[in-house]
Design a protein around this motif. Structure first.
Motif, PDB file in Angstrom:
ATOM      1  N   LYS A   1       0.834  -1.212   0.000  1.00 34.75           N
ATOM      2  CA  LYS A   1       0.000   0.000   0.000  1.00 34.75           C
ATOM      3  C   LYS A   1       0.867   1.259   0.000  1.00 34.75           C
ATOM      4  O   LYS A   1       0.651   2.181  -0.794  1.00 34.75           O
ATOM      5  CB  LYS A   1      -0.945  -0.010   1.218  1.00 34.75           C
ATOM      6  CG  LYS A   1      -1.918  -1.181   1.253  1.00 34.75           C
ATOM      7  CD  LYS A   1      -2.929  -1.067   2.354  1.00 34.75           C
ATOM      8  CE  LYS A   1      -2.317  -1.091   3.751  1.00 34.75           C
ATOM      9  NZ  LYS A   1      -1.630  -2.361   4.057  1.00 34.75           N
ATOM     10  N   THR A   2       1.848   1.304   0.907  1.00 31.61           N
ATOM     11  CA  THR A   2       2.741   2.467   0.954  1.00 31.61           C
ATOM     12  C   THR A   2       3.542   2.581  -0.334  1.00 31.61           C
ATOM     13  O   THR A   2       3.739   3.679  -0.872  1.00 31.61           O
ATOM     14  CB  THR A   2       3.698   2.352   2.156  1.00 31.61           C
ATOM     15  OG1 THR A   2       2.928   2.303   3.368  1.00 31.61           O
ATOM     16  CG2 THR A   2       4.644   3.542   2.214  1.00 31.61           C
TER      17      THR A   2
ATOM     18  N   LEU B   1       1.506   4.311  -2.944  1.00 33.34           N
ATOM     19  CA  LEU B   1       1.496   5.768  -2.776  1.00 33.34           C
ATOM     20  C   LEU B   1       2.800   6.368  -3.311  1.00 33.34           C
ATOM     21  O   LEU B   1       2.797   7.429  -3.953  1.00 33.34           O
ATOM     22  CB  LEU B   1       1.322   6.142  -1.308  1.00 33.34           C
ATOM     23  CG  LEU B   1      -0.009   5.787  -0.622  1.00 33.34           C
ATOM     24  CD1 LEU B   1      -0.071   6.425   0.759  1.00 33.34           C
ATOM     25  CD2 LEU B   1      -1.195   6.227  -1.452  1.00 33.34           C
ATOM     26  N   GLU B   2       3.910   5.706  -3.034  1.00 32.86           N
ATOM     27  CA  GLU B   2       5.196   6.196  -3.541  1.00 32.86           C
ATOM     28  C   GLU B   2       5.232   6.162  -5.063  1.00 32.86           C
ATOM     29  O   GLU B   2       5.733   7.094  -5.713  1.00 32.86           O
ATOM     30  CB  GLU B   2       6.334   5.349  -2.966  1.00 32.86           C
ATOM     31  CG  GLU B   2       6.524   5.523  -1.462  1.00 32.86           C
ATOM     32  CD  GLU B   2       7.512   4.536  -0.871  1.00 32.86           C
ATOM     33  OE1 GLU B   2       7.904   4.729   0.295  1.00 32.86           O
ATOM     34  OE2 GLU B   2       7.882   3.570  -1.575  1.00 32.86           O
TER      35      GLU B   2
ATOM     36  N   THR C   1       3.319   9.003  -6.466  1.00 34.05           N
ATOM     37  CA  THR C   1       4.109  10.231  -6.326  1.00 34.05           C
ATOM     38  C   THR C   1       5.201  10.293  -7.385  1.00 34.05           C
ATOM     39  O   THR C   1       5.446  11.339  -7.999  1.00 34.05           O
ATOM     40  CB  THR C   1       4.735  10.300  -4.917  1.00 34.05           C
ATOM     41  OG1 THR C   1       3.704  10.160  -3.929  1.00 34.05           O
ATOM     42  CG2 THR C   1       5.441  11.627  -4.703  1.00 34.05           C
TER      43      THR C   1
ATOM     44  N   PHE D   1       2.295  14.385  -0.064  1.00 31.45           N
ATOM     45  CA  PHE D   1       2.470  12.980   0.308  1.00 31.45           C
ATOM     46  C   PHE D   1       2.797  12.953   1.795  1.00 31.45           C
ATOM     47  O   PHE D   1       3.840  13.457   2.223  1.00 31.45           O
ATOM     48  CB  PHE D   1       3.594  12.349  -0.521  1.00 31.45           C
ATOM     49  CG  PHE D   1       3.899  10.916  -0.141  1.00 31.45           C
ATOM     50  CD1 PHE D   1       2.909  10.059   0.311  1.00 31.45           C
ATOM     51  CD2 PHE D   1       5.183  10.414  -0.243  1.00 31.45           C
ATOM     52  CE1 PHE D   1       3.181   8.751   0.644  1.00 31.45           C
ATOM     53  CE2 PHE D   1       5.484   9.107   0.082  1.00 31.45           C
ATOM     54  CZ  PHE D   1       4.476   8.280   0.532  1.00 31.45           C
TER      55      PHE D   1
ATOM     56  N   ARG E   1       3.762  10.615   4.535  1.00 29.49           N
ATOM     57  CA  ARG E   1       4.270   9.281   4.835  1.00 29.49           C
ATOM     58  C   ARG E   1       4.090   8.976   6.318  1.00 29.49           C
ATOM     59  O   ARG E   1       4.286   9.850   7.172  1.00 29.49           O
ATOM     60  CB  ARG E   1       5.752   9.205   4.480  1.00 29.49           C
ATOM     61  CG  ARG E   1       6.338   7.814   4.522  1.00 29.49           C
ATOM     62  CD  ARG E   1       7.858   7.905   4.391  1.00 29.49           C
ATOM     63  NE  ARG E   1       8.277   8.553   3.164  1.00 29.49           N
ATOM     64  CZ  ARG E   1       8.440   7.918   2.012  1.00 29.49           C
ATOM     65  NH1 ARG E   1       8.177   6.621   1.929  1.00 29.49           N
ATOM     66  NH2 ARG E   1       8.831   8.565   0.934  1.00 29.49           N
TER      67      ARG E   1
ATOM     68  N   LEU F   1      -1.949  12.395  -0.732  1.00 29.16           N
ATOM     69  CA  LEU F   1      -1.699  10.976  -0.448  1.00 29.16           C
ATOM     70  C   LEU F   1      -1.368  10.842   1.039  1.00 29.16           C
ATOM     71  O   LEU F   1      -0.451  11.499   1.528  1.00 29.16           O
ATOM     72  CB  LEU F   1      -0.544  10.457  -1.303  1.00 29.16           C
ATOM     73  CG  LEU F   1      -0.680  10.701  -2.816  1.00 29.16           C
ATOM     74  CD1 LEU F   1       0.619  10.356  -3.534  1.00 29.16           C
ATOM     75  CD2 LEU F   1      -1.839   9.907  -3.391  1.00 29.16           C
TER      76      LEU F   1
ATOM     77  N   ASP G   1      -0.741   8.140   4.348  1.00 29.89           N
ATOM     78  CA  ASP G   1      -0.403   6.771   4.722  1.00 29.89           C
ATOM     79  C   ASP G   1      -0.727   6.533   6.194  1.00 29.89           C
ATOM     80  O   ASP G   1       0.014   6.979   7.086  1.00 29.89           O
ATOM     81  CB  ASP G   1       1.087   6.522   4.460  1.00 29.89           C
ATOM     82  CG  ASP G   1       1.457   5.055   4.618  1.00 29.89           C
ATOM     83  OD1 ASP G   1       0.542   4.224   4.708  1.00 29.89           O
ATOM     84  OD2 ASP G   1       2.658   4.757   4.638  1.00 29.89           O
TER      85      ASP G   1
ATOM     86  N   VAL H   1      -5.883   9.859  -1.985  1.00 31.22           N
ATOM     87  CA  VAL H   1      -5.743   8.418  -1.757  1.00 31.22           C
ATOM     88  C   VAL H   1      -5.226   8.270  -0.331  1.00 31.22           C
ATOM     89  O   VAL H   1      -4.159   8.798   0.003  1.00 31.22           O
ATOM     90  CB  VAL H   1      -4.771   7.755  -2.737  1.00 31.22           C
ATOM     91  CG1 VAL H   1      -4.681   6.253  -2.452  1.00 31.22           C
ATOM     92  CG2 VAL H   1      -5.209   7.996  -4.175  1.00 31.22           C
TER      93      VAL H   1
ATOM     94  N   VAL I   1      -4.353   5.480   2.753  1.00 35.15           N
ATOM     95  CA  VAL I   1      -4.165   4.104   3.202  1.00 35.15           C
ATOM     96  C   VAL I   1      -4.726   3.997   4.615  1.00 35.15           C
ATOM     97  O   VAL I   1      -4.375   4.797   5.502  1.00 35.15           O
ATOM     98  CB  VAL I   1      -2.681   3.710   3.192  1.00 35.15           C
ATOM     99  CG1 VAL I   1      -2.463   2.377   3.899  1.00 35.15           C
ATOM    100  CG2 VAL I   1      -2.158   3.643   1.764  1.00 35.15           C
TER     101      VAL I   1
END
Length: 574
Positions: free
Chosen positions: A399-400, A403-404, A407, A434, A436, A467, A469, A499, A501
């Motif tokens: 999932k992470t 996202l990366e 990006t 993003f 994280r 995004l 996480d 998005v 997670v």
């Protein structure tokens, strides 16, 4: 218009830059990379894509080899102590401003200088300009970089753009003889010592071969003189051999004269064996030769420079073009297998995207917003214009990493570069965020910092992709549902793309009917009871959680009472 990035997105941008910079071979080529900073300008993105799509196909392995041979050609501006420029009073200031050599209005000051240049008919006539006063400062860097010129010539052939390098190389050939003599000057002592040794060996050979008939008295006189070390006695008795030895000495000096380009008289004629060269004679020869070579190099350099001076601006352009080629080669190497995305209105989508920094990654296809035509991915048929996506599923399921990857594709698109996917559609953004997950950050302070960052991302308007996480990792699950729910409602109202997670997909789906919930499926357990994870998200389906599968694995591994307890826990999941 620069694309605005938050710190985590900037970190990914820096990593992409470093990956490209590692592939550059020439200092200074990174300046071209600076011209590809992420931009929000649609027309600029198209211009960059057009530039790269036209130039990248021309890049070949041989071109990379030739570019690697190119070295910087730096024309020096040194102060030369071997010359003086004699001018009249009206020119003294102008000549002094050149800063290249000693300048005087008095010809008597020229004593001791190997090179005397003059604008008043004394010495070598010149104009007070750098190309005539010090042509070597232009010519020597070119001579020393002939391999670079040869590479430029080949690059011109490979690109079809041609080059002035072959013509410059042809003109530089006039320097060949004087440059060879300069090399001999550097090893003058060794050259003379070797010739001295060879000459003595040849004389010894001559002496060993001669024979002569003597009377008794002559023989006794000869042996007496020889015993006394008087080798000249040999030559008094053997004039023919003496003549042959003198011929050898003359021949040796003639050979040195031809090699050095100057008349050489080094060996003594008084003591014919063994021949020696006094050190002071070697030093005198060196000084004379240096003076001769300085004058000759100056005259040759001036002659050659007059012919190639008009070519130097084009040469400078070619050297700049090589840096551009180096950049293109680095991009070509970095983006092997990538494709240029299509500009899109309605979010972003990609087919078989591959994470740049994961070795042998599993290809993943994804869409945020509208599904474009051509996005024919299994399970995506019913994807509507869903700007808010909740990504759920197994721990360590990717999932992470997804996202990366999103990006990376967004940043590369806004740089105008190809992206790591078979096909992609991307809408130009104004801002990219993003967030994280920070594994070491917990507690009220971390929660407050994260919440403030999210709220800043929701401020204002424009085209934004956010995004996130696992926000719930830094607060309580119940509170997280309420906070995330409201934040996503605001994003939806403003038309942003998000998005997130989360392991709270079931609860958030109830709160947010407008959101799509996708799942990365842990499909089950293999024969060794290890997790089987399909990293391709399933659109519109809640991902089965990892804890359930871990409990199932334990239930199948254990026996007796332990197994009964694990099976009961497993039934609670179902």
């Amino acid at each position: 218009m620069t694309l605005k990035l938050n710190p985590e997105a900037k970190a990914i941008y820096r990593s992409i830059r470093e990956e490209i910079k590692k592939r550059l071979v020439l200092p200074g080529s990174s300046s071209f990379l600076d011209m590809f900073e992420p931009t929000s300008d649609r027309e600029e993105i198209l211009r960059r894509q057009d530039y790269l799509s036209r130039n990248l196909p021309k890049i070949s392995p041989e071109l990379r080899e030739q570019v690697a041979r190119v070295k910087p050609v730096k024309f020096r501006r040194d102060y030369l102590h071997d010359r003086i420029l004699i001018v009249d009073d009206d020119e003294i200031e102008r000549a002094g401003e050149l800063g290249l050599c000693e300048v005087s209005t008095n010809p008597e000051d020229s004593e001791g200088y190997p090179l005397v240049l003059s604008t008043i008919g004394y010495g070598i006539d010149v104009e007070p300009v750098p190309s005539q006063v010090a042509p070597e400062l232009y010519i020597m860097p070119l001579w020393e970089n002939r391999e670079t010129l040869d590479a430029l010539a080949r690059i011109g052939e490979l690109t079809g753009e041609g080059s002035v390098a072959p013509e410059i190389l042809s003109k530089l050939e006039k320097l060949g003889e004087v440059m060879e003599r300069r090399k001999l000057l550097d090893s003058l002592e060794e050259l003379i010592a070797e010739r001295e040794r060879e000459l003595n060996e040849e004389i010894e050979e001559k002496l060993e071969k001669f024979s002569l008939t003597l009377s008794g008295k002559e023989l006794l006189d000869f042996l007496g003189e020889l015993k006394a070390g008087n080798y000249e006695a040999i030559f008094r008795h053997f004039g023919e051999v003496e003549g042959e030895i003198l011929d050898l000495i003359n021949e040796a000096e003639n050979q040195l004269s031809e090699s050095l380009g100057i008349t050489v008289e080094l060996f003594s004629r008084e003591e014919l064996y063994p021949v020696t060269v006094p050190p002071e004679r070697v030093e005198m020869l060196r000084e004379e030769l240096e003076r001769e070579l300085k004058v000759e190099l100056y005259l040759k350099s001036r002659e050659v420079l007059e012919r190639i001076m008009p070519l130097l601006p084009r040469l400078k352009e070619e050297l700049g073009r090589v840096h551009e080629l180096d950049f293109l080669l680095a991009v070509r190497n970095f983006a092997e297998g990538f494709s240029f995305p299509e500009l899109w209105e309605g979010g972003m989508a990609f087919v078989n995207g591959r994470h740049i920094f994961i070795e042998n990654p599993q290809p993943v296809s994804y869409v945020v917003g509208k599904r474009p035509e051509g996005f024919n991915v299994s399970g995506s048929e019913n994807v509507q214009d869903e700007r808010i996506v909740i990504l759920t599923g197994a721990n360590s399921g990717g999932k992470t990493s997804l996202l990366e990857l999103i990006t990376q594709i967004e940043i590369l698109f806004h740089m105008g570069l190809p992206v790591p996917a078979e096909r992609a559609w991307v809408e130009p953004l104004d801002e990219l965020f993003f967030f994280r997950r920070k594994r070491s950050a917990y507690g009220a302070g971390a929660f407050e910092t994260a919440l403030r960052s999210f709220v800043r991302a929701l401020k204002g308007s424009g085209r934004k992709l956010i995004l996130i996480d696992e926000f719930e990792a830094i607060t309580e699950p119940g509170a997280a549902v309420k906070i995330i729910g409201e934040l996503l409602k605001i994003a939806h109202e403003k038309g942003f793309y998000v998005v997130i997670v989360s392991h709270l997909g079931e609860d958030l789906r109830k709160e947010l009917p407008f959101a799509r919930v996708d799942g990365i499926e842990a499909r089950g357990l293999d024969e060794r009871l290890n997790l089987i994870v399909d990293r391709q998200p399933v659109f519109g389906k809640l991902g089965r959680s990892t804890p359930e599968l871990i409990v199932e694995s334990l239930a199948r591994k254990k026996r007796g009472k332990e197994r009964e307890i694990f099976e009961r826990v497993l039934r609670a999941f179902r």
